[in-house]
Structures are given as structure tokens and as C-alpha cells.
Design a protein around this motif. Structure first.
Motif, PDB file in Angstrom:
ATOM      1  N   PHE A   1       0.816  -1.212   0.000  1.00  0.00           N
ATOM      2  CA  PHE A   1       0.000   0.000   0.000  1.00  0.00           C
ATOM      3  C   PHE A   1       0.855   1.270   0.000  1.00  0.00           C
ATOM      4  CE2 PHE A   1      -3.718  -2.281   2.372  1.00  0.00           C
ATOM      5  CZ  PHE A   1      -3.885  -3.121   1.288  1.00  0.00           C
ATOM      6  N   THR A   2       2.048   1.194   0.575  1.00  0.00           N
ATOM      7  CA  THR A   2       2.910   2.378   0.658  1.00  0.00           C
ATOM      8  C   THR A   2       3.938   2.436  -0.465  1.00  0.00           C
ATOM      9  OG1 THR A   2       4.426   1.217   2.149  1.00  0.00           O
ATOM     10  CG2 THR A   2       2.688   2.560   3.161  1.00  0.00           C
ATOM     11  N   GLY A   3       4.058   1.348  -1.232  1.00  0.00           N
ATOM     12  CA  GLY A   3       5.022   1.324  -2.322  1.00  0.00           C
ATOM     13  C   GLY A   3       6.455   1.248  -1.854  1.00  0.00           C
ATOM     14  N   LEU A   4       6.684   0.682  -0.678  1.00  0.00           N
ATOM     15  CA  LEU A   4       8.056   0.528  -0.185  1.00  0.00           C
ATOM     16  C   LEU A   4       8.865  -0.324  -1.156  1.00  0.00           C
ATOM     17  CD1 LEU A   4       7.526  -0.124   3.651  1.00  0.00           C
ATOM     18  CD2 LEU A   4       8.595   1.882   2.604  1.00  0.00           C
ATOM     19  N   GLY A   5      10.065   0.093  -1.438  1.00  0.00           N
ATOM     20  CA  GLY A   5      10.907  -0.646  -2.369  1.00  0.00           C
ATOM     21  C   GLY A   5      11.527  -1.893  -1.781  1.00  0.00           C
ATOM     22  N   GLY A   6      11.560  -1.996  -0.448  1.00  0.00           N
ATOM     23  CA  GLY A   6      12.160  -3.147   0.219  1.00  0.00           C
ATOM     24  C   GLY A   6      11.269  -3.621   1.349  1.00  0.00           C
ATOM     25  N   PRO A   7      11.813  -4.443   2.245  1.00  0.00           N
ATOM     26  CA  PRO A   7      11.025  -4.960   3.359  1.00  0.00           C
ATOM     27  C   PRO A   7      10.535  -3.840   4.284  1.00  0.00           C
ATOM     28  CG  PRO A   7      13.085  -6.182   3.095  1.00  0.00           C
ATOM     29  CD  PRO A   7      13.188  -4.982   2.213  1.00  0.00           C
ATOM     30  N   VAL A   8       9.461  -4.110   4.998  1.00  0.00           N
ATOM     31  CA  VAL A   8       8.962  -3.165   5.998  1.00  0.00           C
ATOM     32  C   VAL A   8       9.991  -3.072   7.123  1.00  0.00           C
ATOM     33  CG1 VAL A   8       7.132  -2.732   7.694  1.00  0.00           C
ATOM     34  CG2 VAL A   8       6.562  -3.681   5.434  1.00  0.00           C
ATOM     35  N   PRO A   9      10.400  -1.860   7.515  1.00  0.00           N
ATOM     36  CA  PRO A   9      11.423  -1.723   8.557  1.00  0.00           C
ATOM     37  C   PRO A   9      11.028  -2.386   9.877  1.00  0.00           C
ATOM     38  CG  PRO A   9      11.063   0.366   7.431  1.00  0.00           C
ATOM     39  CD  PRO A   9       9.987  -0.566   6.957  1.00  0.00           C
ATOM     40  N   ALA A  10      12.032  -2.886  10.599  1.00  0.00           N
ATOM     41  CA  ALA A  10      11.786  -3.598  11.858  1.00  0.00           C
ATOM     42  C   ALA A  10      11.039  -2.741  12.859  1.00  0.00           C
ATOM     43  CB  ALA A  10      13.112  -4.073  12.445  1.00  0.00           C
ATOM     44  N   GLU A  11      11.342  -1.439  12.895  1.00  0.00           N
ATOM     45  CA  GLU A  11      10.678  -0.583  13.871  1.00  0.00           C
ATOM     46  C   GLU A  11       9.195  -0.423  13.575  1.00  0.00           C
ATOM     47  OE1 GLU A  11      12.963   2.200  10.984  1.00  0.00           O
ATOM     48  OE2 GLU A  11      13.263   0.252  11.982  1.00  0.00           O
ATOM     49  N   VAL A  12       8.812  -0.557  12.316  1.00  0.00           N
ATOM     50  CA  VAL A  12       7.395  -0.508  11.953  1.00  0.00           C
ATOM     51  C   VAL A  12       6.695  -1.785  12.422  1.00  0.00           C
ATOM     52  CG1 VAL A  12       5.748  -0.370  10.037  1.00  0.00           C
ATOM     53  CG2 VAL A  12       7.834   1.009  10.006  1.00  0.00           C
ATOM     54  N   ILE A  13       7.337  -2.922  12.196  1.00  0.00           N
ATOM     55  CA  ILE A  13       6.767  -4.185  12.662  1.00  0.00           C
ATOM     56  C   ILE A  13       6.638  -4.177  14.182  1.00  0.00           C
ATOM     57  CG2 ILE A  13       7.061  -6.696  12.732  1.00  0.00           C
ATOM     58  CD1 ILE A  13       8.579  -6.477  10.086  1.00  0.00           C
ATOM     59  N   ASP A  14       7.597  -3.587  14.864  1.00  0.00           N
ATOM     60  CA  ASP A  14       7.547  -3.507  16.331  1.00  0.00           C
ATOM     61  C   ASP A  14       6.305  -2.761  16.803  1.00  0.00           C
ATOM     62  OD1 ASP A  14       9.886  -4.918  16.642  1.00  0.00           O
ATOM     63  OD2 ASP A  14      11.155  -3.151  16.892  1.00  0.00           O
ATOM     64  N   VAL A  15       5.999  -1.617  16.181  1.00  0.00           N
ATOM     65  CA  VAL A  15       4.835  -0.855  16.638  1.00  0.00           C
ATOM     66  C   VAL A  15       3.538  -1.570  16.269  1.00  0.00           C
ATOM     67  CG1 VAL A  15       6.055   1.350  16.581  1.00  0.00           C
ATOM     68  CG2 VAL A  15       4.725   0.640  14.583  1.00  0.00           C
ATOM     69  N   MET A  16       3.545  -2.322  15.174  1.00  0.00           N
ATOM     70  CA  MET A  16       2.369  -3.123  14.825  1.00  0.00           C
ATOM     71  C   MET A  16       2.142  -4.212  15.871  1.00  0.00           C
ATOM     72  SD  MET A  16       2.943  -3.440  10.675  1.00  0.00           S
ATOM     73  CE  MET A  16       1.400  -4.293  10.310  1.00  0.00           C
ATOM     74  N   CYS A  17       3.217  -4.865  16.287  1.00  0.00           N
ATOM     75  CA  CYS A  17       3.112  -5.882  17.335  1.00  0.00           C
ATOM     76  C   CYS A  17       2.551  -5.278  18.617  1.00  0.00           C
ATOM     77  CB  CYS A  17       4.481  -6.500  17.622  1.00  0.00           C
ATOM     78  SG  CYS A  17       5.140  -7.571  16.327  1.00  0.00           S
ATOM     79  N   ASP A  18       3.113  -4.134  18.996  1.00  0.00           N
ATOM     80  CA  ASP A  18       2.665  -3.474  20.224  1.00  0.00           C
ATOM     81  C   ASP A  18       1.194  -3.084  20.153  1.00  0.00           C
ATOM     82  OD1 ASP A  18       5.226  -3.721  21.223  1.00  0.00           O
ATOM     83  OD2 ASP A  18       5.805  -1.653  20.770  1.00  0.00           O
ATOM     84  N   ALA A  19       0.735  -2.699  18.963  1.00  0.00           N
ATOM     85  CA  ALA A  19      -0.635  -2.213  18.804  1.00  0.00           C
ATOM     86  C   ALA A  19      -1.671  -3.278  19.128  1.00  0.00           C
ATOM     87  CB  ALA A  19      -0.840  -1.692  17.386  1.00  0.00           C
ATOM     88  N   VAL A  20      -1.332  -4.551  18.871  1.00  0.00           N
ATOM     89  CA  VAL A  20      -2.311  -5.620  19.118  1.00  0.00           C
ATOM     90  C   VAL A  20      -1.830  -6.621  20.170  1.00  0.00           C
ATOM     91  CG1 VAL A  20      -3.411  -5.464  16.860  1.00  0.00           C
ATOM     92  CG2 VAL A  20      -1.403  -6.931  17.144  1.00  0.00           C
ATOM     93  N   GLY A  21      -0.691  -6.336  20.808  1.00  0.00           N
ATOM     94  CA  GLY A  21      -0.215  -7.197  21.881  1.00  0.00           C
ATOM     95  C   GLY A  21       0.391  -8.503  21.424  1.00  0.00           C
TER      96      GLY A  21
ATOM     97  N   PRO B   1       3.870 -10.564  20.521  1.00  0.00           N
ATOM     98  CA  PRO B   1       5.329 -10.465  20.708  1.00  0.00           C
ATOM     99  C   PRO B   1       6.046 -10.342  19.374  1.00  0.00           C
ATOM    100  CG  PRO B   1       4.416 -12.289  21.974  1.00  0.00           C
ATOM    101  CD  PRO B   1       3.328 -11.819  21.054  1.00  0.00           C
ATOM    102  N   ARG B   2       7.142  -9.605  19.350  1.00  0.00           N
ATOM    103  CA  ARG B   2       7.948  -9.469  18.141  1.00  0.00           C
ATOM    104  C   ARG B   2       8.652 -10.788  17.870  1.00  0.00           C
ATOM    105  NH1 ARG B   2       9.864  -9.125  13.726  1.00  0.00           N
ATOM    106  NH2 ARG B   2      11.279  -7.528  12.939  1.00  0.00           N
ATOM    107  N   ARG B   3       8.498 -11.300  16.651  1.00  0.00           N
ATOM    108  CA  ARG B   3       9.082 -12.581  16.281  1.00  0.00           C
ATOM    109  C   ARG B   3      10.292 -12.359  15.386  1.00  0.00           C
ATOM    110  NH1 ARG B   3       6.424 -14.781  20.340  1.00  0.00           N
ATOM    111  NH2 ARG B   3       4.244 -15.289  19.901  1.00  0.00           N
ATOM    112  N   VAL B   4      11.361 -13.084  15.646  1.00  0.00           N
ATOM    113  CA  VAL B   4      12.571 -13.002  14.829  1.00  0.00           C
ATOM    114  C   VAL B   4      12.838 -14.406  14.287  1.00  0.00           C
ATOM    115  CG1 VAL B   4      15.008 -12.477  14.758  1.00  0.00           C
ATOM    116  CG2 VAL B   4      13.488 -11.111  16.197  1.00  0.00           C
TER     117      VAL B   4
END
Length: 290
Positions: A264-284, A286-289
């Protein structure tokens, strides 16, 4: 101009997608508003005509009961969605960055990635014995995900064995041997599987949960229940009581949403880790690696 995205379905009030997406776009500074819109199958063509006419749209998340019907509304289908004929994501592409040129609607299926990542984190064994509850669009994605995870075959349990068309077509497309059986009396077979994906709507798996509570001496495998409201579901609670591991549907929702954010945002590469972190936090979640 504020850009638009939304999740479509019927009913849709329970969806956590707005929470996930808004957290991502806020972190990215994307200037993209995301909402939940109730749309029935009958109303879908008119709604999509409006999307085409409004240059602000950048993407749509698609949930039940629209995943099959959306295939007729897009200009092109890409990736695994071409094999499945089931779309959970529509991204809009324009030749003009201002949105003035006519947008092309591109259909994708990110549910497959969502299921694969959620089950990989749970430690599903290679070449697992596998079962699926339900036979609709999400079940088709589960078929493709299980194939990617190395399952040699799968058994699908449905309330009406004549209504598993999408799952059957998906199995034929990806080359997974599939057996279709009635949902009634399925508990013992489910408990014996390495991995089970329940794609049934909320509370629809309650009869199976009742059967599971009556089983004795059973150690179940991994259950991914894509229905996350209410949580824990009765089948998730029964599965845990039987000794199995449960993967909440919110984890699948998170992983499929990450790919939607990229589209949706047209990112040229993967979604940054810090974005995934806030998504995880938003719904509770855990961040998975990996």
C-alpha cells in the motif's frame, strides 16, 4: 491529499486491521488513513467502481465473504493468488504519482505468508501431518501455506462436503493431496495431526471444542485459529487443555498485514523492523525473529 486504505468485509466491526495499519502508517509518516468498511458481496461491484473513481485510494484488505468475489473486480492478479483464485489484498497502481491517472487494481494473497510465518514461529515440524477446518477462501490460503511448509497431504473438515470448492481448487493448483471429510466427529483426527489450521468464523468451531473436551489421553499438535474475537476461542481453550500449542489468529493477521503495508505504501524493500515492532505493540503480539 490524505490517501485512503481500508479493510472490507461483512461483518467487519470486530476487525483489528485498522489498529495494525494505523500504527504502521503513523510510524512511517505515510499520510495514509485506514478504516473498516462493511461491504456485502452484492454491494462489492458498486463499491469498487467508487474506488476506481477516487484517486485517493492506495489499498484494500479483503476479508470474509469477499475473498473469492474480489477476483472479478481487479485488473490483474499476481503471486500465489493466481493459483488460488482468492484475493485478500488489492493494491492500486497509477502511472501518475498524483493519483490523476486511472488506477490499475492488482490482487494479491498475503494470507499464505501470514499462515506460514505464524506456524514457522510455532516450530511446526518438517513435513507435518496437517488438517484444516473450513473450506472457504482462507482455507485455500491454508492449503498453499501447508504445501510451502512441506506437508505431503492435508485433510479438510467442513460442515458441508459439497462446499469446499475453493480449497479443492487450491489443492489442485499447488499439488497438495487433499481429503475432504465432514466436520462432525473430527476431533480425534484433529488431535492426531501435527498442525491444524482453523479457518472457521468465530464460534463455528465450538462443536469441535466440545468433542475435544471429551477425548482422553490426547496430546495435540499445533493449532492456528484464525478467528481472534472472542479470544481465547473455545477450540483454543480445549486445545490447550488437551496438551496442544495454540497460535493466536492475531499472529497470522500481523504477518499478512506487514506485506499489505509494503504494497500500500510502495516501499521498495522490506517493511522496517521498527514498523513491525509498533504493529506488534498495537495488538499485543510479541515481536518474532526468524
Amino acid at each position: 491529499m490524505t490517501l485512503r486504505a481500508a479493510v472490507l468485509g461483512h461483518p467487519i466491526g470486530h476487525s483489528k486491521s485498522p489498529v495494525l495499519h494505523r500504527a504502521a502508517y503513523s510510524q512511517l509518516g505515510a499520510g495514509l488513513d485506514y478504516e473498516a468498511i462493511d461491504v456485502t458481496i452484492d454491494a462489492l461491484p458498486a463499491f469498487m467502481a467508487g474506488v476506481r473513481a477516487d484517486g485517493r485510494w492506495r489499498g484494500l484488505s479483503v476479508t470474509m465473504p469477499l475473498k473469492g468475489a474480489m477476483a472479478a473486480e481487479v485488473d490483474e492478479v499476481r503471486g500465489v493468488a493466481r493459483q488460488l483464485g482468492v484475493i485478500n489484498t488489492v493494491a492500486l497502481e497509477t502511472a501518475d504519482a498524483t493519483g490523476n491517472a486511472r488506477a490499475r487494481l492488482i490482487g494479491y494473497n498475503t494470507d499464505v505468508a501470514g499462515i506460514v510465518n505464524a506456524l514457522r514461529y510455532a516450530g511446526v515440524a518438517p513435513k507435518p501431518s496437517a488438517a484444516i477446518l473450513g473450506g472457504g477462501g482462507t482455507a485455500a490460503a491454508a492449503v498453499a501455506a501447508l504445501k510451502e511448509l512441506g506437508a505431503p497431504s492435508a485433510t479438510i473438515f467442513v460442515r458441508d462436503t459439497g462446499r469446499a470448492t475453493e480449497a479443492r481448487a487450491a489443492a489442485a493448483a499447488v499439488g497438495l493431496e487433499l481429503q475432504v471429510l465432514p466436520l462432525a466427529g473430527a476431533a480425534a483426527a484433529l488431535a492426531a495431526a501435527d498442525v491444524v489450521v482453523s479457518t472457521l468464523p468465530p464460534r463455528a468451531a465450538d462443536p469441535v471444542a466440545e468433542e475435544l473436551t471429551r477425548l482422553q489421553g490426547v496430546e495435540s499438535g499445533v493449532l492456528l485459529d484464525v478467528a481472534y474475537d472472542p479470544w481465547p476461542s473455545r477450540i483454543a481453550a480445549a486445545w490447550t487443555a488437551a496438551g496442544g500449542k495454540v497460535v493466536p489468529g492475531l499472529e497470522m493477521l500481523l504477518y499478512q498485514a506487514v506485506e499489505q503495508v509494503r504494497l500500500f505504501t510502495g516501499l521498495g524493500g522490506p517493511v522496517p523492523a521498527e514498523v513491525i515492532d509498533v504493529m506488534c505493540d498495537a495488538v499485543g503480539v510479541p515481536r518474532r525473529v526468524f
